[in-house]
Design a protein around this motif. Structure first.
Motif, short mmCIF file in Angstrom:
data_model
loop_
_atom_site.label_atom_id
_atom_site.label_comp_id
_atom_site.label_asym_id
_atom_site.label_seq_id
_atom_site.Cartn_x
_atom_site.Cartn_y
_atom_site.Cartn_z
N ALA A 197 0.83 -1.21 0.00
CA ALA A 197 0.00 0.00 0.00
C ALA A 197 0.86 1.26 0.00
CB ALA A 197 -0.91 0.00 1.21
N SER A 198 0.32 2.29 -0.63
CA SER A 198 1.00 3.59 -0.60
C SER A 198 0.71 4.27 0.72
CB SER A 198 0.51 4.46 -1.76
OG SER A 198 -0.85 4.81 -1.55
N LEU A 199 1.47 5.31 0.99
CA LEU A 199 1.26 6.05 2.23
C LEU A 199 -0.09 6.75 2.22
CD1 LEU A 199 2.39 6.85 4.93
CD2 LEU A 199 3.70 8.66 3.81
N SER A 200 -0.54 7.22 1.07
CA SER A 200 -1.84 7.88 0.99
C SER A 200 -2.97 6.89 1.27
CB SER A 200 -2.04 8.53 -0.38
OG SER A 200 -1.95 7.56 -1.42
N GLU A 201 -2.86 5.65 0.77
CA GLU A 201 -3.86 4.62 1.06
C GLU A 201 -3.87 4.28 2.54
OE1 GLU A 201 -3.91 1.95 -3.04
OE2 GLU A 201 -2.24 1.69 -1.62
N THR A 202 -2.68 4.27 3.11
CA THR A 202 -2.55 3.97 4.54
C THR A 202 -3.23 5.03 5.38
OG1 THR A 202 -0.44 2.84 4.13
CG2 THR A 202 -0.90 3.54 6.40
N LEU A 203 -3.07 6.30 5.00
CA LEU A 203 -3.68 7.40 5.75
C LEU A 203 -5.20 7.33 5.68
CD1 LEU A 203 -1.31 10.39 4.89
CD2 LEU A 203 -1.27 8.87 6.86
N LEU A 204 -5.74 6.96 4.51
CA LEU A 204 -7.19 6.82 4.38
C LEU A 204 -7.71 5.71 5.31
CD1 LEU A 204 -7.65 7.18 0.51
CD2 LEU A 204 -8.40 8.79 2.27
N GLU A 205 -6.97 4.60 5.36
CA GLU A 205 -7.37 3.49 6.21
C GLU A 205 -7.24 3.86 7.69
OE1 GLU A 205 -8.53 -0.58 7.16
OE2 GLU A 205 -8.94 0.95 5.65
N MET A 206 -6.21 4.60 8.03
CA MET A 206 -6.02 5.02 9.41
C MET A 206 -7.13 5.96 9.85
SD MET A 206 -2.54 6.41 11.22
CE MET A 206 -2.37 7.89 10.25
N THR A 207 -7.57 6.84 8.93
CA THR A 207 -8.68 7.74 9.23
C THR A 207 -9.97 6.96 9.42
OG1 THR A 207 -7.64 9.51 7.94
CG2 THR A 207 -10.01 9.72 8.38
N ARG A 208 -10.19 5.95 8.58
CA ARG A 208 -11.40 5.13 8.70
C ARG A 208 -11.42 4.38 10.02
NH1 ARG A 208 -13.05 0.20 8.69
NH2 ARG A 208 -10.93 -0.61 8.53
N GLY A 239 -5.90 5.87 15.49
CA GLY A 239 -4.58 6.47 15.43
C GLY A 239 -3.48 5.59 14.90
N MET A 240 -3.84 4.54 14.17
CA MET A 240 -2.81 3.67 13.62
C MET A 240 -3.40 2.78 12.53
SD MET A 240 -2.87 0.15 14.33
CE MET A 240 -4.21 -0.82 15.00
N THR A 241 -2.51 2.18 11.75
CA THR A 241 -2.88 1.17 10.77
C THR A 241 -1.87 0.03 10.85
OG1 THR A 241 -3.73 2.85 9.26
CG2 THR A 241 -3.33 0.70 8.33
N ALA A 242 -2.36 -1.19 10.83
CA ALA A 242 -1.48 -2.36 10.79
C ALA A 242 -1.10 -2.64 9.35
CB ALA A 242 -2.18 -3.57 11.40
N ILE A 243 0.12 -3.09 9.14
CA ILE A 243 0.56 -3.50 7.80
C ILE A 243 0.82 -5.00 7.86
CG2 ILE A 243 2.33 -3.28 6.03
CD1 ILE A 243 1.81 -0.45 8.51
N VAL A 244 0.17 -5.75 6.96
CA VAL A 244 0.24 -7.21 7.01
C VAL A 244 0.79 -7.79 5.71
CG1 VAL A 244 -1.67 -7.39 8.65
CG2 VAL A 244 -2.14 -7.45 6.20
N GLY A 296 4.28 -4.68 10.33
CA GLY A 296 4.58 -3.30 10.66
C GLY A 296 3.36 -2.56 11.17
N ILE A 297 3.60 -1.35 11.64
CA ILE A 297 2.52 -0.50 12.11
C ILE A 297 2.87 0.94 11.75
CG2 ILE A 297 3.52 -0.19 14.41
CD1 ILE A 297 0.68 -0.23 15.56
N PHE A 298 1.86 1.72 11.43
CA PHE A 298 2.06 3.13 11.12
C PHE A 298 1.06 3.92 11.96
CE2 PHE A 298 1.58 7.08 8.73
CZ PHE A 298 2.91 7.41 8.49
N THR A 299 1.57 4.87 12.75
CA THR A 299 0.73 5.60 13.69
C THR A 299 0.65 7.08 13.32
OG1 THR A 299 2.51 6.21 15.20
CG2 THR A 299 1.52 4.02 15.50
N ASP A 300 -0.26 7.79 14.00
CA ASP A 300 -0.38 9.22 13.74
C ASP A 300 0.89 9.96 14.16
OD1 ASP A 300 -0.77 8.85 16.44
OD2 ASP A 300 -2.75 9.76 16.51
#
Length: 331
Positions: free
Chosen positions: A225-236, A240-245, A253-257
């Motif tokens: 996933a791109s960073l922009s896709e990740t941000l949309l998923e994190m917002t949904r 305050g975070m999205t898991a990467i699988v 991995g994990i990406f947080t606010d």
């Protein structure tokens, strides 16, 4: 320089008196400990063999102490309830069954309301444990087991109000409850089950699976996933975070606010950057069957606000953050 606070003479005397009350009561409880003998062990054994409940009874201040003892017994693995002796002869005696044990409290051992119903207990075949300050009293003589709660001095300056005597009875009741707790192998988890609404109950009974977000509520993207896709998923997801699988749904991995703020400060281009290049690898995780309080301890130790939940196969099954734990009143 501020003058020292002057304590009024009456207040100073009251403070000295209060300290003396505590000293007197402490001495009486200490003396009580030294007098414990085989009768205490007999009382414990009698209750352990009881097929029913412990019926605690007492008049006046002894009754107030009895209510507390009954509550302590009930919450520590010994089914118990309080029965007012005056009400017993007006129908409440029907609450007592053949398998019960009676714990009767009277400092004098001559409470008429108790003495009237003791023969009725015996007629039912119910064993009686008495707690009095007079081993030669009528109640002590009529009991199967007598617990000596004698004191030498009331803490009341008039020597009239039950003070040391009620403290001694309460302490002896606590000693009985704790001895029974230990003999039954009653655990902290057992205690929590009888206190589900309390802080201890929440700490020992609430598991991660009970409060975690699961299914579509878990924000998750693939490693491609791109960073922009990740941000949309994190917002949904709203935590305050999205898991990467990976392809097996294992979190890599994990990406947080907080990560988002840091990369924006670095001038990273959101549209052209893949999340795999900016995510935190080896994210912290916990099993759904672990206690929620363990999740709190892990998050505090690692100084993180979100936690992934993985099953035995290390697949992502949930997520939670500090707000979830706060809502569950685990912290």
């Amino acid at each position: 320089m501020t003058a020292p606070l002057k304590v009024p003479e009456k207040a100073a005397h009251g403070l000295d008196l209060a300290r003396e009350v505590l000293r007197i009561e402490a001495r009486e409880v200490e003396a009580l400990a030294s007098r414990l003998d085989a009768s205490f062990e007999q009382a414990v054994e009698l209750i352990l063999q009881c097929q029913g409940r412990v019926v605690v009874s007492g008049m006046g201040k002894s009754g107030h102490i009895g209510r507390k003892i009954a509550a302590t017994l009930a919450s520590t693995g010994t089914p118990a309830f309080f029965m007012h002796p005056a009400e017993a002869s007006h129908g409440d005696l029907g609450m007592v069954t053949r398998g019960d044990v009676v714990l009767a409290l009277s400092y004098s051992g001559e409470s008429s309301e108790l003495l009237e119903i003791v023969p009725l207990f015996k007629r039912l075949g119910v064993k009686v444990i008495s707690m009095t300050g007079n081993a030669g009293s009528s109640l002590a003589r009529e009991s199967n087991v007598h617990l000596d709660a004698h004191i030498t001095e009331e803490a009341c300056s008039l020597g009239l109000a039950p003070t040391s005597s009620t403290t001694a009875a309460l302490a002896l009741g606590d000693a009985l409850a704790v001895a029974l707790l230990d003999a039954r192998g009653f655990s902290a988890e057992d205690f929590a089950r009888s206190h589900p609404g309390g802080a201890l109950g929440r700490r020992l009974l609430v598991h991660v699976r009970d409060i975690m977000r699961s299914g579509s509520a878990v924000p998750c993207v693939s490693k491609a996933a791109s960073l922009s896709e990740t941000l949309l998923e994190m917002t949904r997801g709203g935590i305050g975070m999205t898991a990467i699988v990976d392809e097996q749904n294992h979190p890599i991995g994990i990406f947080t606010d907080g990560d988002l703020r840091r990369i924006l400060e670095q001038g990273v281009h959101v549209q052209s950057t893949g999340v795999a290049t900016v995510m935190h690898t080896h994210p912290q995780s916990i099993h759904p069957n672990r206690l929620a309080v363990e999740a709190v301890e892990l998050m505090e130790a690692r100084k993180i606000n979100q936690l992934l939940v993985v099953d035995d196969s290390r697949s992502l099954v949930g997520a939670l953050n500090m707000h979830d734990l706060l809502r569950a009143k685990v912290i």
